[in-house]
Enzyme design. Structure first.
Site, PDB file in Angstrom:
ATOM      1  N   CYS A   1      67.448  47.671  24.729  1.00 49.66           N
ATOM      2  CA  CYS A   1      66.070  47.521  24.260  1.00 49.66           C
ATOM      3  C   CYS A   1      65.786  46.227  23.482  1.00 49.66           C
ATOM      4  O   CYS A   1      65.612  45.186  24.096  1.00 49.66           O
ATOM      5  CB  CYS A   1      65.685  48.759  23.452  1.00 49.66           C
ATOM      6  SG  CYS A   1      63.898  48.981  23.344  1.00 49.66           S
TER       7      CYS A   1
ATOM      8  N   HIS B   1      67.838  54.134  25.623  1.00 48.60           N
ATOM      9  CA  HIS B   1      68.620  54.625  24.487  1.00 48.60           C
ATOM     10  C   HIS B   1      69.163  55.981  24.922  1.00 48.60           C
ATOM     11  O   HIS B   1      69.100  56.333  26.075  1.00 48.60           O
ATOM     12  CB  HIS B   1      67.707  54.833  23.273  1.00 48.60           C
ATOM     13  CG  HIS B   1      67.072  53.596  22.746  1.00 48.60           C
ATOM     14  ND1 HIS B   1      67.706  52.755  21.876  1.00 48.60           N
ATOM     15  CD2 HIS B   1      65.833  53.073  22.949  1.00 48.60           C
ATOM     16  CE1 HIS B   1      66.870  51.770  21.548  1.00 48.60           C
ATOM     17  NE2 HIS B   1      65.737  51.930  22.195  1.00 48.60           N
TER      18      HIS B   1
HETATM   19  N1  GLN Z   1      60.579  46.303  18.997  1.00 42.66           N
HETATM   20  C1  GLN Z   1      60.759  46.323  20.408  1.00 42.66           C
HETATM   21  C2  GLN Z   1      59.609  46.992  21.124  1.00 42.66           C
HETATM   22  O1  GLN Z   1      58.884  47.760  20.530  1.00 42.66           O
HETATM   23  C3  GLN Z   1      62.084  46.978  20.750  1.00 42.66           C
HETATM   24  C4  GLN Z   1      62.091  48.446  20.429  1.00 42.66           C
HETATM   25  C5  GLN Z   1      63.433  49.105  20.626  1.00 42.66           C
HETATM   26  O2  GLN Z   1      64.471  48.447  20.546  1.00 42.66           O
HETATM   27  N2  GLN Z   1      63.427  50.412  20.825  1.00 42.66           N
HETATM   28  O3  GLN Z   1      59.425  46.777  22.303  1.00 42.66           O
END
Ligand code: GLN
Length: 249
Positions: A98, A199
């Site tokens: 992510c 995740h």
């Molecule tokens: N901040 C980033 C987004 O909102 C990554 C989020 C995350 O790693 N879950 O896209």
């Protein structure tokens, strides 16, 4: 007696990039190595620590994070661009979840419109939707080709970022969003780099993927075709079947 075959893992920014149990991925790798008699050394790096040499590691892992953390660490990460590139070229495996996935691309435009520069190692880029309530959130299943076989990879996504120009995606979306709202593709996968929005932690739900990565790293390090003995994954299989049934896949 031969020294125990051991993989060295570098966990990047554990204090800033660890959402939804991302660290569980490393625990799964360690568990699956040790069950088979291999060793696993885990080192951590964050801002202020001694400079790591990425080429010394068999696997580099980085998880997800909020925009705020991403903007803080991006500047630090970029210092290592050349060394990271070299490690990728040498065959170190990179597993990026992510927020880390986004930072290996050209840039990430956060929800406030601020541009967070990426490593620019891969040509994709990510822009968050301005409405902070508009996020790709929920369970996700993708179809991924690992070697000659397809496997359904299950995870959980929560990202505002919409990723564009991915020339080599990780998988085809069967359920959920993927690289952007309603996308048919998810993540980025090129040789020894997997970057994904999943995740979960990803590897606990997908033992086949965990073993794919371990086999790659062991074969690469020991220049061999190492056979991984089967582990008892019956609980994981029960869980997977239940989830796939729930998503009607
Ligand atoms: N901040 C980033 C987004 O909102 C990554 C989020 C995350 O790693 N879950 O896209």
């Amino acid at each position: 007696m031969d020294a125990k075959k051991t993989l060295k893992i570098l966990y990047l920014y554990p204090d800033m990039l660890e959402l939804y149990g991302d660290y569980g991925n490393i625990q799964v790798l360690k568990y699956r190595l040790e069950k088979r008699g291999f060793g696993c050394e885990i080192e951590r790096y964050s801002i202020g620590d001694n400079n790591p040499d990425f080429t010394e590691y068999d696997l580099v892992f980085a998880g997800g994070g909020a925009d705020q953390e991403q903007s803080i660490l991006a500047e630090d990460l970029i210092k290592y661009k050349d060394n990271i590139k070299k490690a990728i070229q040498n065959g170190t495996f990179f597993l990026l979840i992510c927020g880390a996935y986004q930072l290996f691309g050209k840039y990430y435009k956060g929800v406030d419109g601020n541009i967070i520069p990426g490593l620019d190692i891969f040509p994709y880029y990510t822009e968050a939707i301005e409405d902070r309530k508009s996020r790709c959130i929920g369970n996700i299943v993708i179809n991924v080709k690992l070697g000659d076989t397809y496997t359904k990879v299950i995870g959980f996504e929560n990202h505002g970022g919409q990723t564009f120009d991915v020339f080599s995606p990780f998988g085809d979306v069967l359920f959920g969003n993927g690289n952007k709202f309603g996308d048919s593709k998810e993540g980025f996968f090129l040789n020894n780099v997997i970057a994904t929005y999943l995740h979960g932690p990803l590897l606990s739900k997908n033992p086949v993927l965990a073993d794919y990565i371990l086999k790659y790293c062991l074969d690469m390090k020991y220049n061999d075709d190492i056979k991984l003995v089967d582990l008892d994954d019956s609980f994981e299989e029960l869980c997977r079947n239940e989830l796939l049934k729930r998503f009607d896949i």
